[in-house]
Design an enzyme around this catalytic site. Structure first.
Site, PDB file in Angstrom:
ATOM      1  N   ARG A 142      20.195  29.366 -56.993  1.00 59.48           N
ATOM      2  CA  ARG A 142      18.980  30.366 -57.082  1.00 59.48           C
ATOM      3  C   ARG A 142      19.260  30.803 -58.526  1.00 59.48           C
ATOM      4  O   ARG A 142      20.605  30.815 -59.091  1.00 59.48           O
ATOM      5  CB  ARG A 142      19.229  31.563 -56.083  1.00 59.48           C
ATOM      6  CG  ARG A 142      17.904  32.523 -56.216  1.00 59.48           C
ATOM      7  CD  ARG A 142      17.979  33.586 -55.147  1.00 59.48           C
ATOM      8  NE  ARG A 142      16.616  34.034 -55.164  1.00 59.48           N
ATOM      9  CZ  ARG A 142      16.516  35.337 -54.618  1.00 59.48           C
ATOM     10  NH1 ARG A 142      17.577  35.871 -53.799  1.00 59.48           N
ATOM     11  NH2 ARG A 142      15.273  35.893 -54.406  1.00 59.48           N
ATOM     12  N   TYR A 183      16.399  27.397 -54.543  1.00 54.14           N
ATOM     13  CA  TYR A 183      15.615  28.588 -53.848  1.00 54.14           C
ATOM     14  C   TYR A 183      14.003  28.568 -54.233  1.00 54.14           C
ATOM     15  O   TYR A 183      13.218  28.446 -53.640  1.00 54.14           O
ATOM     16  CB  TYR A 183      16.104  29.744 -54.090  1.00 54.14           C
ATOM     17  CG  TYR A 183      15.462  31.034 -53.347  1.00 54.14           C
ATOM     18  CD1 TYR A 183      15.970  31.398 -52.269  1.00 54.14           C
ATOM     19  CD2 TYR A 183      14.268  31.860 -53.900  1.00 54.14           C
ATOM     20  CE1 TYR A 183      15.240  32.598 -51.567  1.00 54.14           C
ATOM     21  CE2 TYR A 183      13.728  32.578 -53.404  1.00 54.14           C
ATOM     22  CZ  TYR A 183      14.386  33.128 -52.147  1.00 54.14           C
ATOM     23  OH  TYR A 183      13.641  34.260 -51.487  1.00 54.14           O
ATOM     24  N   HIS A 200      30.899  31.176 -47.601  1.00 59.98           N
ATOM     25  CA  HIS A 200      30.618  31.256 -49.106  1.00 59.98           C
ATOM     26  C   HIS A 200      31.845  30.826 -49.862  1.00 59.98           C
ATOM     27  O   HIS A 200      31.850  30.985 -51.144  1.00 59.98           O
ATOM     28  CB  HIS A 200      30.628  32.899 -49.170  1.00 59.98           C
ATOM     29  CG  HIS A 200      29.627  33.338 -48.613  1.00 59.98           C
ATOM     30  ND1 HIS A 200      28.151  33.010 -48.787  1.00 59.98           N
ATOM     31  CD2 HIS A 200      29.334  34.671 -47.887  1.00 59.98           C
ATOM     32  CE1 HIS A 200      27.245  33.918 -48.228  1.00 59.98           C
ATOM     33  NE2 HIS A 200      27.931  34.652 -47.299  1.00 59.98           N
ATOM     34  N   SER A 238      19.655  40.754 -56.199  1.00 60.98           N
ATOM     35  CA  SER A 238      19.606  40.411 -54.694  1.00 60.98           C
ATOM     36  C   SER A 238      20.836  41.141 -54.123  1.00 60.98           C
ATOM     37  O   SER A 238      20.766  42.018 -53.262  1.00 60.98           O
ATOM     38  CB  SER A 238      19.232  39.313 -54.070  1.00 60.98           C
ATOM     39  OG  SER A 238      19.308  39.184 -52.831  1.00 60.98           O
ATOM     40  N   ARG A 249      14.713  41.132 -47.812  1.00 58.55           N
ATOM     41  CA  ARG A 249      14.207  42.114 -48.882  1.00 58.55           C
ATOM     42  C   ARG A 249      12.770  41.604 -49.377  1.00 58.55           C
ATOM     43  O   ARG A 249      11.832  42.270 -48.925  1.00 58.55           O
ATOM     44  CB  ARG A 249      15.037  42.250 -49.873  1.00 58.55           C
ATOM     45  CG  ARG A 249      15.123  43.801 -50.775  1.00 58.55           C
ATOM     46  CD  ARG A 249      16.195  43.411 -51.865  1.00 58.55           C
ATOM     47  NE  ARG A 249      15.958  42.627 -52.950  1.00 58.55           N
ATOM     48  CZ  ARG A 249      15.302  42.920 -53.872  1.00 58.55           C
ATOM     49  NH1 ARG A 249      14.693  43.794 -54.220  1.00 58.55           N
ATOM     50  NH2 ARG A 249      15.341  41.611 -54.814  1.00 58.55           N
ATOM     51  N   LYS A 250      12.686  40.992 -50.499  1.00 57.45           N
ATOM     52  CA  LYS A 250      11.242  40.673 -51.063  1.00 57.45           C
ATOM     53  C   LYS A 250      11.259  39.278 -50.800  1.00 57.45           C
ATOM     54  O   LYS A 250       9.970  38.722 -50.599  1.00 57.45           O
ATOM     55  CB  LYS A 250      11.487  41.055 -52.459  1.00 57.45           C
ATOM     56  CG  LYS A 250      11.234  42.740 -52.711  1.00 57.45           C
ATOM     57  CD  LYS A 250      10.534  42.618 -54.033  1.00 57.45           C
ATOM     58  CE  LYS A 250       9.977  44.102 -54.312  1.00 57.45           C
ATOM     59  NZ  LYS A 250       8.886  44.459 -53.544  1.00 57.45           N
ATOM     60  N   GLY A 251      12.220  38.453 -51.055  1.00 56.33           N
ATOM     61  CA  GLY A 251      11.876  37.051 -50.738  1.00 56.33           C
ATOM     62  C   GLY A 251      11.055  36.248 -52.045  1.00 56.33           C
ATOM     63  O   GLY A 251      10.192  35.310 -51.775  1.00 56.33           O
ATOM     64  N   GLY A 267      20.036  32.542 -50.429  1.00 63.21           N
ATOM     65  CA  GLY A 267      19.126  31.855 -49.525  1.00 63.21           C
ATOM     66  C   GLY A 267      19.853  31.464 -48.148  1.00 63.21           C
ATOM     67  O   GLY A 267      19.281  30.597 -47.555  1.00 63.21           O
ATOM     68  N   THR A 268      21.203  31.927 -47.945  1.00 65.81           N
ATOM     69  CA  THR A 268      21.798  31.523 -47.043  1.00 65.81           C
ATOM     70  C   THR A 268      21.015  31.795 -45.468  1.00 65.81           C
ATOM     71  O   THR A 268      20.961  30.858 -44.758  1.00 65.81           O
ATOM     72  CB  THR A 268      23.015  32.440 -46.875  1.00 65.81           C
ATOM     73  OG1 THR A 268      23.688  32.582 -47.906  1.00 65.81           O
ATOM     74  CG2 THR A 268      24.029  31.913 -45.680  1.00 65.81           C
TER      75      THR A 268
HETATM   76  P1  A3P Z   1      15.768  39.073 -52.042  1.00 68.12           P
HETATM   77  O1  A3P Z   1      17.123  40.068 -52.124  1.00 68.12           O
HETATM   78  O2  A3P Z   1      15.370  38.762 -53.570  1.00 68.12           O
HETATM   79  O3  A3P Z   1      14.644  39.477 -51.614  1.00 68.12           O
HETATM   80  P2  A3P Z   1      21.136  35.400 -48.321  1.00 68.12           P
HETATM   81  O4  A3P Z   1      20.334  34.832 -47.088  1.00 68.12           O
HETATM   82  O5  A3P Z   1      21.859  34.391 -48.908  1.00 68.12           O
HETATM   83  O6  A3P Z   1      21.818  36.738 -48.099  1.00 68.12           O
HETATM   84  O7  A3P Z   1      20.081  35.792 -49.501  1.00 68.12           O
HETATM   85  C1  A3P Z   1      19.134  36.893 -49.168  1.00 68.12           C
HETATM   86  C2  A3P Z   1      18.151  36.567 -50.128  1.00 68.12           C
HETATM   87  O8  A3P Z   1      17.004  35.693 -49.407  1.00 68.12           O
HETATM   88  C3  A3P Z   1      17.009  37.733 -50.045  1.00 68.12           C
HETATM   89  O9  A3P Z   1      16.539  38.098 -51.327  1.00 68.12           O
HETATM   90  C4  A3P Z   1      16.134  37.598 -48.971  1.00 68.12           C
HETATM   91  O10 A3P Z   1      15.010  38.679 -49.009  1.00 68.12           O
HETATM   92  C5  A3P Z   1      15.652  36.266 -48.942  1.00 68.12           C
HETATM   93  N1  A3P Z   1      15.493  35.600 -47.903  1.00 68.12           N
HETATM   94  C6  A3P Z   1      16.066  35.738 -46.678  1.00 68.12           C
HETATM   95  N2  A3P Z   1      15.248  35.107 -45.844  1.00 68.12           N
HETATM   96  C7  A3P Z   1      14.259  34.330 -46.518  1.00 68.12           C
HETATM   97  C8  A3P Z   1      13.427  33.290 -46.061  1.00 68.12           C
HETATM   98  N3  A3P Z   1      13.120  33.008 -44.959  1.00 68.12           N
HETATM   99  N4  A3P Z   1      12.638  32.706 -47.087  1.00 68.12           N
HETATM  100  C9  A3P Z   1      12.665  33.288 -48.402  1.00 68.12           C
HETATM  101  N5  A3P Z   1      13.695  34.201 -48.866  1.00 68.12           N
HETATM  102  C10 A3P Z   1      14.564  34.563 -47.930  1.00 68.12           C
END
Ligand code: A3P
Length: 331
Positions: A152, A218, A130, A160, A284-286, A69-70
């Site tokens: 998470r 998350y 990270h 993910s 992606r899916k969130g 959720g970065t």
């Molecule tokens: P999924 O692959 O499960 O969809 P990071 O930002 O650390 O790279 O993490 C990416 C993950 O956070 C992905 O998860 C992405 O879809 C989800 N993500 C990105 N933006 C988001 C948002 N605004 N709210 C919720 N989830 C989010």
């Protein structure tokens, strides 16, 4: 540390570090440095950062395991901190990807002149990394600056990561089958892994130093984004005022930074980060619980045993335990 900054010394250090294979075929593998796994290409920046970074009390650090959720956290923290500088209807997030608004030193630190780069960042500096808690530059833990992290469900984090790597590696290679990557993950071999050390490091620090370290989840962010955003603002020393509450500013920030909103912005549908990753790959899916579409029951059992063991004395086990339906309910 001065010595290892010279190219020859970095190469010497690289040769001496434990190595494991990559999640992609023909990849450069992972190296174990300072107790965590990372791609070898990050080492010069990590060393430079650990050596050059002089924390200031106003600094805000986002420390996250990739795919927890970065992107979301960057958008939220940036919006909270800069809410008097930019109106939400004119937020830089409408024109720039969250990773361009809050930089990650692993990909953005200027290796030619790291000191000037770090000193030149606007105040308060919001720096994303990270690196796990224990590997932060020493001054971060002694300066009183704020550290924010997010954990998470490792099952979702794994899926993910696997999907992300698959998407971004296509131009030059192929990802290994999910079973092989899962085996590496369960042995702690993934970017900034092992996940259990990463999570426990920041989680325990937040219990010991709650004024300086804040960890959200998350899943909790998905269920109660407004209340988590308010907690985050209070932790950062920037609580929402009564007037802001009446104007529903936290709600508006949550809306701006929501998955659907960010994913739908033109800037995030096209373009790439300087390292080549397409902006859209960060959305992606969130969802919570997407792992059930990818992990077999034996994979899930293996990961559960690891969590049972590693999180035995931590609240994290309560959150990520099959008897707690909370995580699955909020998908
Ligand atoms: P999924 O692959 O499960 O969809 P990071 O930002 O650390 O790279 O993490 C990416 C993950 O956070 C992905 O998860 C992405 O879809 C989800 N993500 C990105 N933006 C988001 C948002 N605004 N709210 C919720 N989830 C989010």
């Amino acid at each position: 540390m001065e010595i290892v900054e010279e190219r020859g010394s970095i190469e010497h250090l690289l040769e001496s570090l434990p190595r494991e294979k990559d999640w992609v075929s023909n990849g450069n593998g992972f190296i174990l440095y300072d107790g965590f796994w990372m791609p070898p290409k990050f080492l010069p920046r990590v060393l430079s950062f650990q050596h050059h970074y002089k924390a200031e009390p106003s600094d805000i650090f986002l420390i996250t395991l990739p795919k927890c959720g970065t992107t979301w956290l960057k958008a939220l923290v940036f919006s909270i901190v800069n809410r008097h500088r930019f109106s939400l209807s004119d937020s830089p997030l409408l024109r720039q990807n969250p990773h361009a608004v809050v930089r990650s030193f692993e990909s953005d630190l200027d290796l030619q002149d790291p000191k000037s780069y770090l000193e030149g960042l606007p105040r308060p500096r919001i720096i994303s990394t990270h690196l796990p808690y224990h590997a932060l530059p020493p001054s971060v833990r002694t300066s009183g600056c704020k550290i924010v992290s997010i954990v998470r469900d490792p099952r979702d984090q794994f899926v993910s990561s696997w999907k992300f790597t698959d998407k971004v590696c296509h131009d030059y290679t192929t990802i290994r089958p999910i079973e092989e990557c899962f085996d590496l993950f369960c042995r702690g071999v993934h970017n900034s892994g092992p996940f259990w050390d990463y999570f426990l490091g920041s989680w325990n620090a937040s219990l010991e130093r709650p004024d300086e370290v804040f960890v959200t989840r998350y899943e909790e962010m998905k269920v109660s984004p407004v209340s988590e955003t308010k907690k985050l603002a209070t932790f950062l020393g920037l609580p929402f005022t009564e007037e802001e509450d009446r104007e529903r500013v936290a709600e508006e920030i949550v809306k701006l930074c929501s998955f659907d909103n960010l994913k739908g912005l033109e800037v995030n549908k096209q373009g790439r980060r300087p390292v080549g990753v397409p902006h859209e790959a960060f959305f992606r899916k969130g969802e919570v619980g997407n792992w059930t579409d990818y992990l077999t029951s034996s994979m899930a059992d293996r990961l559960q045993k690891i969590m049972d063991d590693k999180f035995a004395n931590s609240d994290l086990l309560t959150f990520y335990h099959p008897t707690n339906s909370n995580n699955e309910d909020c998908a």
